[in-house]
Motif scaffolding. Structure first.
Motif, PDB file in Angstrom:
ATOM      1  N   ARG A 187       0.800  -1.325   0.099  1.00 18.34           N
ATOM      2  CA  ARG A 187      -0.017  -0.114   0.018  1.00 18.34           C
ATOM      3  C   ARG A 187       0.870   1.421   0.182  1.00 18.34           C
ATOM      4  O   ARG A 187       0.563   2.291  -0.741  1.00 18.34           O
ATOM      5  CB  ARG A 187      -0.934  -0.047   1.238  1.00 18.34           C
ATOM      6  CG  ARG A 187      -1.878   0.976   1.175  1.00 18.34           C
ATOM      7  CD  ARG A 187      -2.557   1.261   2.597  1.00 18.34           C
ATOM      8  NE  ARG A 187      -1.717   2.222   3.272  1.00 18.34           N
ATOM      9  CZ  ARG A 187      -1.751   2.402   4.781  1.00 18.34           C
ATOM     10  NH1 ARG A 187      -2.943   1.746   5.408  1.00 18.34           N
ATOM     11  NH2 ARG A 187      -1.422   3.282   5.261  1.00 18.34           N
ATOM     12  N   TRP A 189       4.004   1.599  -1.048  1.00 11.16           N
ATOM     13  CA  TRP A 189       4.696   1.836  -2.329  1.00 11.16           C
ATOM     14  C   TRP A 189       3.770   2.788  -3.473  1.00 11.16           C
ATOM     15  O   TRP A 189       4.042   3.281  -4.084  1.00 11.16           O
ATOM     16  CB  TRP A 189       5.147   0.534  -3.128  1.00 11.16           C
ATOM     17  CG  TRP A 189       5.587   0.428  -4.385  1.00 11.16           C
ATOM     18  CD1 TRP A 189       4.985   0.076  -5.268  1.00 11.16           C
ATOM     19  CD2 TRP A 189       6.780   0.927  -4.785  1.00 11.16           C
ATOM     20  NE1 TRP A 189       5.633   0.271  -6.780  1.00 11.16           N
ATOM     21  CE2 TRP A 189       7.084   0.650  -6.137  1.00 11.16           C
ATOM     22  CE3 TRP A 189       7.890   1.448  -4.115  1.00 11.16           C
ATOM     23  CZ2 TRP A 189       8.184   0.925  -6.948  1.00 11.16           C
ATOM     24  CZ3 TRP A 189       9.306   1.715  -4.551  1.00 11.16           C
ATOM     25  CH2 TRP A 189       8.970   1.535  -6.095  1.00 11.16           C
ATOM     26  N   LEU A 190       2.608   2.054  -3.512  1.00 13.66           N
ATOM     27  CA  LEU A 190       1.704   2.618  -4.331  1.00 13.66           C
ATOM     28  C   LEU A 190       1.196   4.061  -3.942  1.00 13.66           C
ATOM     29  O   LEU A 190       0.998   5.027  -4.728  1.00 13.66           O
ATOM     30  CB  LEU A 190       0.375   1.832  -4.519  1.00 13.66           C
ATOM     31  CG  LEU A 190       0.425   0.285  -4.965  1.00 13.66           C
ATOM     32  CD1 LEU A 190      -0.913  -0.398  -4.753  1.00 13.66           C
ATOM     33  CD2 LEU A 190       0.872   0.452  -6.325  1.00 13.66           C
ATOM     34  N   ASP A 196       3.357  -0.132 -11.094  1.00 16.56           N
ATOM     35  CA  ASP A 196       2.961  -1.472 -10.706  1.00 16.56           C
ATOM     36  C   ASP A 196       4.139  -2.565 -10.801  1.00 16.56           C
ATOM     37  O   ASP A 196       3.863  -3.573 -11.840  1.00 16.56           O
ATOM     38  CB  ASP A 196       1.690  -2.049 -11.484  1.00 16.56           C
ATOM     39  CG  ASP A 196       0.247  -1.154 -11.011  1.00 16.56           C
ATOM     40  OD1 ASP A 196       0.368  -0.808  -9.959  1.00 16.56           O
ATOM     41  OD2 ASP A 196      -0.397  -0.888 -12.051  1.00 16.56           O
TER      42      ASP A 196
END
Length: 509
Positions: A187, A189-190, A196
């Motif tokens: 979470r 990282w995003l 992606d």
């Protein structure tokens, strides 16, 4: 950890799993297990996204990694609360993980451009100087990381950060005992703007096998026995691996050591994270002259330890009752063979997967506590007569991860250190080699293959080497093509032999 299945099948890792705190039994959260059949599709998506990630170059990737580091720092409290809930760690143990990852990320953000830059290589012989030789470091598309449960943040990200910095996509398979922390890391990282190129595969053995089958490189951390199985599976597709495996790390205390310092280090190194650390102090060899003093100091320090999860405790629970059983078996074996437990020696009172900090003396190498990895809060101490005996016993192990030597004479300590068969040695300290981000960390013998992280090796391990040879002038090599007359061959061989032997002749004189 308990796993429940929506479909009530024989496989517990289908549907949704419930993760419980080993210290309290409270529910820490739920996780959706990955169907092994879906891993190939996940890897294919990563492979597509990786091309753009590689094209950003080191500078572009460094910006994303820097933002991720900021996110980790800002969410440290949330991460540590989940670590405690999922593993039963003490607060002091949970507090060590995020800072280590920030150190590693900071180092790579500063150095990755240089470490991954193409390298020019000189010509080996003068007549080849018409060629320009360049070595390029090209990332492997998908790196599969199979991480253990003892450090859910550190053991996942110390590998993932290096792979992402190198330009790879990462398929992370966290331990089925600690899957929740990995969800939080993804979470982050995003939310930090990461593309992606980081994905999770949640599950046990079947999912691990699918990760191995669909990756271009495997980084595994865990037991030596499982590491051998990972390597065997990867060999089916000739997939390269890096393995950081078990340890039975020795500490040697010389007669001129600062005994109090050595005792403090031994207790912390053995009991940190309830002994569930690959580079923990698992056995100590003490010179006869200071043995009694050292043992007294260790017992004194252990008596001060508070055991329990969360705030105010020195260390928390073991990950589950299976790990408690290993510790119980090793202690029982030692006691049955003549060892004495000066502290502990029993499971913690009450509920939870706790084991009391245990100091064992009168031990020897017939005992499991001196030869097998315990991964629990035990500290066996053996009396030795000479430095040579200590070195011999320290090396008498299939493991070779790290070690420690204590002496006030640093030159003497270093002379002992380089006689030890292991990947890293700390002098007058323990575990500190993990903080040395500029140097590679890895094990010898059954403790592993390759460098775990650290230095340029921690990035280049995830790359394929591509050598490009280009002409420096318009003069090509065509004059030599098919010029295989006896006279031409003799002339060329004579010239090459003479040129190649210039340096050896100089060195041999």
């Amino acid at each position: 950890m308990t796993a429940t299945s929506d479909a009530h099948t024989a496989n517990p890792f289908t549907g949704t799993g419930t993760i419980t705190n080993p210290a309290t039994g409270a529910v820490a959260g739920t996780v959706h297990w990955t169907d092994p059949a879906d891993v190939a599709q996940v890897a294919a998506g990563l492979r597509t996204a990786q091309r753009e990630w590689e094209a950003r170059g080191p500078k572009g990737r460094a910006k994303v990694l820097a933002r991720y580091a900021l996110w980790l720092g800002e969410h440290r409290a949330e991460i540590e609360r989940l670590l405690i809930a999922e593993t039963g760690k003490s607060a002091v143990d949970a507090a060590q993980e995020v800072p280590l990852i920030l150190m590693i990320t900071s180092y790579y953000v500063r150095t990755m451009e240089k470490a991954l830059a193409p390298e020019s290589r000189p010509a080996a012989l003068p007549f080849l100087s018409i060629k320009k030789i360049t070595v390029h470091y090209r990332p492997r598309p998908v790196v599969g990381i199979i991480a253990p449960w003892n450090y859910p943040v550190a053991n996942a990200l110390m590998d993932a950060i290096g792979a992402l910095a190198a330009g790879c996509a990462v398929l992370l398979k966290p331990s089925e005992r600690t899957p929740l922390t990995a969800e939080l890391l993804l979470r982050g990282w995003l939310e930090a703007g990461g593309p992606d190129v980081l994905a999770l595969a949640q599950g046990a053995r079947a999912v691990s096998e699918a990760v191995i089958d669909n990756s271009d490189f495997i980084q595994f951390t865990g037991s030596s026995a499982t590491g051998a199985k990972v390597m065997e599976r990867a060999a089916r597709r000739l997939t390269p691996v890096s393995l950081e495996l078990g340890g039975k790390d020795p500490m040697i205390v010389l007669e001129d050591a600062d005994v109090d310092l050595a005792a403090h280090a031994a207790v912390w190194g053995a009991m940190f994270n309830a002994g569930q650390t690959c580079v923990s102090v698992e056995r100590v060899y003490v010179l006869d002259q200071v043995y009694d003093q050292f043992v007294d100091a260790v017992v004194r320090d252990v008596a001060k330890l508070q055991v329990g999860a969360g705030e105010g405790n020195a260390f928390g629970a073991l990950i589950d009752d299976d790990q408690v059983a290993v510790t119980e078996r090793h202690v029982a074996d030692a006691l049955a063979k003549g060892a004495r437990a000066l502290t502990g020696g029993t499971r913690g009172a009450g509920s939870g997967s706790f084991y009391e900090p245990t100091v064992l003396v009168d031990v020897d190498h017939t005992m499991l506590c001196m030869t097998e990895e315990t991964f629990g809060p035990t500290l066996p101490i053996m009396r030795v007569s000479t430095v040579d005996e200590a070195v011999r016993l320290a090396n008498d192990s299939p493991y070779g991860l790290s070690a420690a030597v204590f002496s006030k004479d640093l030159e003497r300590a270093e002379a002992v250190a380089v006689r030890l068969d292991c990947g890293g040695v700390n002098i007058n300290d323990v575990i500190s080699n993990l903080m040395c981000t500029t140097a590679p960390m890895g094990g010898w013998k059954t403790s592993g293959i390759g460098a775990r992280f650290g230095g340029p090796e921690g990035l280049r391990k995830y790359c394929r080497i591509e050598t490009v040879v280009a002409p420096r002038t318009n003069v090509g090599a065509g004059g030599n093509y098919y010029n295989n007359s006896p006279r031409a061959l003799k002339r060329m061989n004579t010239m090459m032999t003479k040129l190649a032997l210039i340096r050896p002749r100089r060195v041999a004189k």
